[in-house]
Design a protein around this motif. Structure first.
Motif, mmCIF file in Angstrom:
data_model
loop_
_atom_site.group_PDB
_atom_site.id
_atom_site.type_symbol
_atom_site.label_atom_id
_atom_site.label_comp_id
_atom_site.label_asym_id
_atom_site.label_seq_id
_atom_site.Cartn_x
_atom_site.Cartn_y
_atom_site.Cartn_z
ATOM 1 N N TYR A 3 0.835 -1.179 0.000
ATOM 2 C CA TYR A 3 0.000 0.000 0.000
ATOM 3 C C TYR A 3 0.878 1.240 0.000
ATOM 4 O O TYR A 3 1.955 1.244 0.587
ATOM 5 C CB TYR A 3 -0.897 0.034 1.242
ATOM 6 C CG TYR A 3 -1.842 -1.128 1.346
ATOM 7 C CD1 TYR A 3 -1.696 -2.090 2.339
ATOM 8 C CD2 TYR A 3 -2.893 -1.249 0.460
ATOM 9 C CE1 TYR A 3 -2.568 -3.145 2.439
ATOM 10 C CE2 TYR A 3 -3.775 -2.303 0.558
ATOM 11 C CZ TYR A 3 -3.608 -3.248 1.555
ATOM 12 O OH TYR A 3 -4.480 -4.289 1.647
ATOM 13 N N PRO A 4 0.423 2.337 -0.630
ATOM 14 C CA PRO A 4 1.135 3.602 -0.463
ATOM 15 C C PRO A 4 1.166 3.976 1.012
ATOM 16 O O PRO A 4 0.269 3.631 1.768
ATOM 17 C CB PRO A 4 0.270 4.584 -1.273
ATOM 18 C CG PRO A 4 -0.476 3.732 -2.234
ATOM 19 C CD PRO A 4 -0.703 2.429 -1.532
ATOM 20 N N SER A 5 2.203 4.643 1.403
ATOM 21 C CA SER A 5 2.343 4.933 2.831
ATOM 22 C C SER A 5 2.808 6.360 3.050
ATOM 23 O O SER A 5 3.299 7.031 2.154
ATOM 24 C CB SER A 5 3.348 3.958 3.458
ATOM 25 O OG SER A 5 4.591 4.030 2.793
ATOM 26 N N THR A 6 2.650 6.806 4.301
ATOM 27 C CA THR A 6 3.066 8.155 4.662
ATOM 28 C C THR A 6 3.307 8.205 6.161
ATOM 29 O O THR A 6 2.862 7.334 6.902
ATOM 30 C CB THR A 6 1.992 9.179 4.256
ATOM 31 O OG1 THR A 6 2.473 10.482 4.549
ATOM 32 C CG2 THR A 6 0.694 8.960 5.026
ATOM 33 N N PHE A 7 4.014 9.234 6.632
ATOM 34 C CA PHE A 7 4.192 9.438 8.075
ATOM 35 C C PHE A 7 2.873 9.911 8.667
ATOM 36 O O PHE A 7 2.253 10.833 8.157
ATOM 37 C CB PHE A 7 5.268 10.501 8.331
ATOM 38 C CG PHE A 7 6.650 10.000 8.064
ATOM 39 C CD1 PHE A 7 7.234 9.062 8.906
ATOM 40 C CD2 PHE A 7 7.370 10.458 6.973
ATOM 41 C CE1 PHE A 7 8.520 8.613 8.670
ATOM 42 C CE2 PHE A 7 8.642 10.002 6.735
ATOM 43 C CZ PHE A 7 9.220 9.077 7.575
ATOM 44 N N GLN A 8 2.441 9.291 9.743
ATOM 45 C CA GLN A 8 1.268 9.767 10.468
ATOM 46 C C GLN A 8 1.452 9.433 11.933
ATOM 47 O O GLN A 8 2.007 8.406 12.288
ATOM 48 C CB GLN A 8 -0.021 9.124 9.946
ATOM 49 C CG GLN A 8 -0.387 9.616 8.544
ATOM 50 C CD GLN A 8 -1.857 9.371 8.252
ATOM 51 O OE1 GLN A 8 -2.639 9.187 9.164
ATOM 52 N NE2 GLN A 8 -2.206 9.404 6.992
ATOM 53 N N ALA A 9 1.013 10.315 12.796
ATOM 54 C CA ALA A 9 1.084 10.096 14.239
ATOM 55 C C ALA A 9 -0.100 10.801 14.878
ATOM 56 O O ALA A 9 -0.597 11.796 14.357
ATOM 57 C CB ALA A 9 2.400 10.628 14.790
ATOM 58 N N PRO A 10 -0.607 10.355 15.987
ATOM 59 C CA PRO A 10 -0.123 9.165 16.698
ATOM 60 C C PRO A 10 -0.682 7.885 16.101
ATOM 61 O O PRO A 10 -1.739 7.894 15.498
ATOM 62 C CB PRO A 10 -0.664 9.385 18.116
ATOM 63 C CG PRO A 10 -1.934 10.151 17.888
ATOM 64 C CD PRO A 10 -1.666 11.064 16.727
ATOM 65 N N ALA A 11 0.007 6.813 16.284
ATOM 66 C CA ALA A 11 -0.441 5.519 15.799
ATOM 67 C C ALA A 11 -1.418 4.905 16.789
ATOM 68 O O ALA A 11 -1.398 5.201 17.982
ATOM 69 C CB ALA A 11 0.752 4.590 15.605
ATOM 70 N N THR A 12 -2.274 4.020 16.290
ATOM 71 C CA THR A 12 -3.189 3.298 17.162
ATOM 72 C C THR A 12 -2.393 2.317 18.013
ATOM 73 O O THR A 12 -1.607 1.518 17.508
ATOM 74 C CB THR A 12 -4.227 2.536 16.334
ATOM 75 O OG1 THR A 12 -4.950 3.476 15.524
ATOM 76 C CG2 THR A 12 -5.210 1.799 17.237
ATOM 77 N N VAL A 13 -2.599 2.403 19.336
ATOM 78 C CA VAL A 13 -1.860 1.548 20.266
ATOM 79 C C VAL A 13 -2.579 0.221 20.416
ATOM 80 O O VAL A 13 -3.796 0.155 20.529
ATOM 81 C CB VAL A 13 -1.716 2.239 21.628
ATOM 82 C CG1 VAL A 13 -1.034 1.308 22.625
ATOM 83 C CG2 VAL A 13 -0.945 3.542 21.474
ATOM 84 N N GLY A 14 -1.823 -0.846 20.408
ATOM 85 C CA GLY A 14 -2.398 -2.179 20.601
ATOM 86 C C GLY A 14 -1.867 -3.137 19.566
ATOM 87 O O GLY A 14 -1.475 -2.754 18.461
ATOM 88 N N GLY A 15 -1.798 -4.417 19.923
ATOM 89 C CA GLY A 15 -1.295 -5.410 18.984
ATOM 90 C C GLY A 15 0.168 -5.195 18.696
ATOM 91 O O GLY A 15 1.009 -5.130 19.601
ATOM 92 N N LEU A 16 0.491 -5.013 17.454
ATOM 93 C CA LEU A 16 1.884 -4.889 17.032
ATOM 94 C C LEU A 16 2.507 -3.559 17.444
ATOM 95 O O LEU A 16 3.727 -3.440 17.540
ATOM 96 C CB LEU A 16 1.961 -5.048 15.512
ATOM 97 C CG LEU A 16 3.346 -5.161 14.882
ATOM 98 C CD1 LEU A 16 4.062 -6.401 15.389
ATOM 99 C CD2 LEU A 16 3.243 -5.178 13.367
ATOM 100 N N THR A 17 1.703 -2.549 17.691
ATOM 101 C CA THR A 17 2.220 -1.214 17.997
ATOM 102 C C THR A 17 2.216 -0.971 19.505
ATOM 103 O O THR A 17 1.158 -1.032 20.142
ATOM 104 C CB THR A 17 1.377 -0.131 17.304
ATOM 105 O OG1 THR A 17 1.326 -0.403 15.906
ATOM 106 C CG2 THR A 17 1.956 1.253 17.537
ATOM 107 N N PRO A 18 3.368 -0.675 20.111
ATOM 108 C CA PRO A 18 3.421 -0.427 21.551
ATOM 109 C C PRO A 18 2.922 0.966 21.891
ATOM 110 O O PRO A 18 2.794 1.828 21.022
ATOM 111 C CB PRO A 18 4.907 -0.565 21.880
ATOM 112 C CG PRO A 18 5.586 -0.146 20.615
ATOM 113 C CD PRO A 18 4.713 -0.622 19.491
ATOM 114 N N GLY A 19 2.678 1.217 23.173
ATOM 115 C CA GLY A 19 2.276 2.527 23.622
ATOM 116 C C GLY A 19 3.431 3.299 24.207
ATOM 117 O O GLY A 19 4.590 2.874 24.143
ATOM 118 N N GLY A 20 3.140 4.465 24.776
ATOM 119 C CA GLY A 20 4.151 5.268 25.451
ATOM 120 C C GLY A 20 5.197 5.824 24.519
ATOM 121 O O GLY A 20 4.963 6.025 23.326
ATOM 122 N N GLN A 21 6.404 6.060 25.077
ATOM 123 C CA GLN A 21 7.484 6.660 24.307
ATOM 124 C C GLN A 21 7.967 5.737 23.196
ATOM 125 O O GLN A 21 8.362 6.197 22.131
ATOM 126 C CB GLN A 21 8.644 7.010 25.250
ATOM 127 C CG GLN A 21 8.309 8.124 26.232
ATOM 128 C CD GLN A 21 9.507 8.496 27.083
ATOM 129 O OE1 GLN A 21 10.531 7.813 27.085
ATOM 130 N NE2 GLN A 21 9.382 9.597 27.826
#
Length: 355
Positions: A3-21
């Motif tokens: 898929y085309p991609s781009t920088f985006q934040a904040p990411a959804t926390v959970g699963g593969l993506t950790p939370g916090g710093q």
């Protein structure tokens, strides 16, 4: 699939993506995968508008772009004859009037603002202008579909609707430039308090009444709100039958269908339309009802973009345009029924209104 991609934040926390710093750090240095499609959530299907548009007629310019000669009286008179063969002398009777309708203009302005093209010159996932123009085509159809069921008598720039076509004169005193008071032949069939038609027997009686009011000309089809339509469907389901023939076999790839896409009473199909208001039904004879569309905007045309720099802004503006009107040549051929009860489910909010 990539898929085309781009920088985006904040990411959804959970699963593969950790939370916090750690999650913020990962989001700052990792592109986000995005499906390159816009999934629209807010619109409804419009079966009646699609049917009318597919069978629309072309209209040109002039004043009163759609003019229909209507006969509201007899040109001649009948008499019994005697042996002498005498008869009353014929008179010249003014029996014709012109019903005239203007094309109505629907427009959606589309802006291409500032340096949008520059901002999307690279790393674009979905071109915003493409999404906006696609949305405009849908929104104009939603507006037309909604207007079909609205009383637009007090809004002369809006579409002449089914409400206006089939009114008996109390809510729409004139139609096509002809007043209904004193012209019973130009009155539609408005049938309020139609509470008893949410079953096969009630529907058959209603359709027979409508055909009788139209001089024996039965309607081609009818439309109802899905909740009201489902109440009639429930009456059909109890009598549904499945027939098996000798030596017939059903495998796993042979589904047995239950229910009906269109309910048919007295050979008249009845369809659900989400835009039809709850508690209402319209019986329509397509021989006398047609959507007229200007041949210069059929079905809709885009003006092209013009610069907004003279107004002091770096932008361009275009307009999506459609010129059309709904016209009934014989108002008594159809009917508007209200007061239906026994809907299959409680009223729930739907997508927001367009108009």
């Amino acid at each position: 699939m990539a898929y085309p991609s781009t920088f985006q934040a904040p990411a959804t926390v959970g699963g593969l993506t950790p939370g916090g710093q750690l999650g913020a750090q990962l989001s700052a240095i990792t592109r986000r995968a995005v499906i390159p499609s816009v999934f629209v959530q807010i619109y409804q299907s419009h079966p009646l508008l699609s049917l009318l548009w597919a069978n629309s007629q072309r209209a040109k310019g002039g004043v009163g772009q759609i003019s229909i000669p209507t006969q509201g009286a007899s040109f001649v008179s009948f008499s019994w004859g005697s042996f002498a063969g005498d008869f009353p002398m014929p008179e010249d009777v003014a029996a014709l009037q012109n019903a005239t309708f203007n094309l109505k203009i629907g427009m959606i302005p589309i802006g291409f603002f500032g340096f949008e093209a520059l901002a999307q010159s690279s790393e674009v996932i979905i071109p915003k202008l493409r999404a906006v123009t696609s949305d405009a085509a849908v929104v104009i159809k939603q507006a037309f579909a909604q207007s079909l069921y609205s009383n637009n008598y007090a809004t002369p720039n809006a579409l002449d609707s089914l409400v206006q076509a089939y009114d008996a004169g109390a809510n729409v005193p004139a139609y096509g430039g002809i007043t209904r008071a004193g012209n019973a032949w130009w009155q539609g069939q408005y049938l309020p308090n139609s509470a008893g038609i949410s079953n096969r027997t009630g529907m058959a009686i209603a359709l027979t009444r409508i055909a009788t009011g139209a001089g024996g000309d039965a309607p081609d089809f009818a439309v109802m709100n899905p909740a009201d339509w489902s109440a009639v469907l429930a009456d059909f389901m109890g009598y549904e039958m499945y027939q098996s023939r000798p030596r017939s076999m059903y495998g796993k790839d042979d589904p047995v269908n239950a229910g009906f896409r269109a309910l048919r009473v007295l050979d008249t199909p009845i369809f659900p339309d989400p835009f039809c208001p709850r508690g209402e039904m319209y019986a329509i004879n397509s021989r006398y009802l047609s959507l007229f569309v200007s041949e210069y905007t059929a079905p809709m045309v885009f003006s092209g973009f013009e610069s907004a720099i003279p107004q002091g802004q770096i932008a361009e503006i275009g307009v999506l345009i459609s010129a059309l009107n709904l016209v009934c040549a014989k108002p008594s051929s159809g009917a508007h029924l209200t007061g239906l009860t026994g809907a299959a489910w409680a009223n729930t909010p739907g997508p927001p209104a367009v108009l």
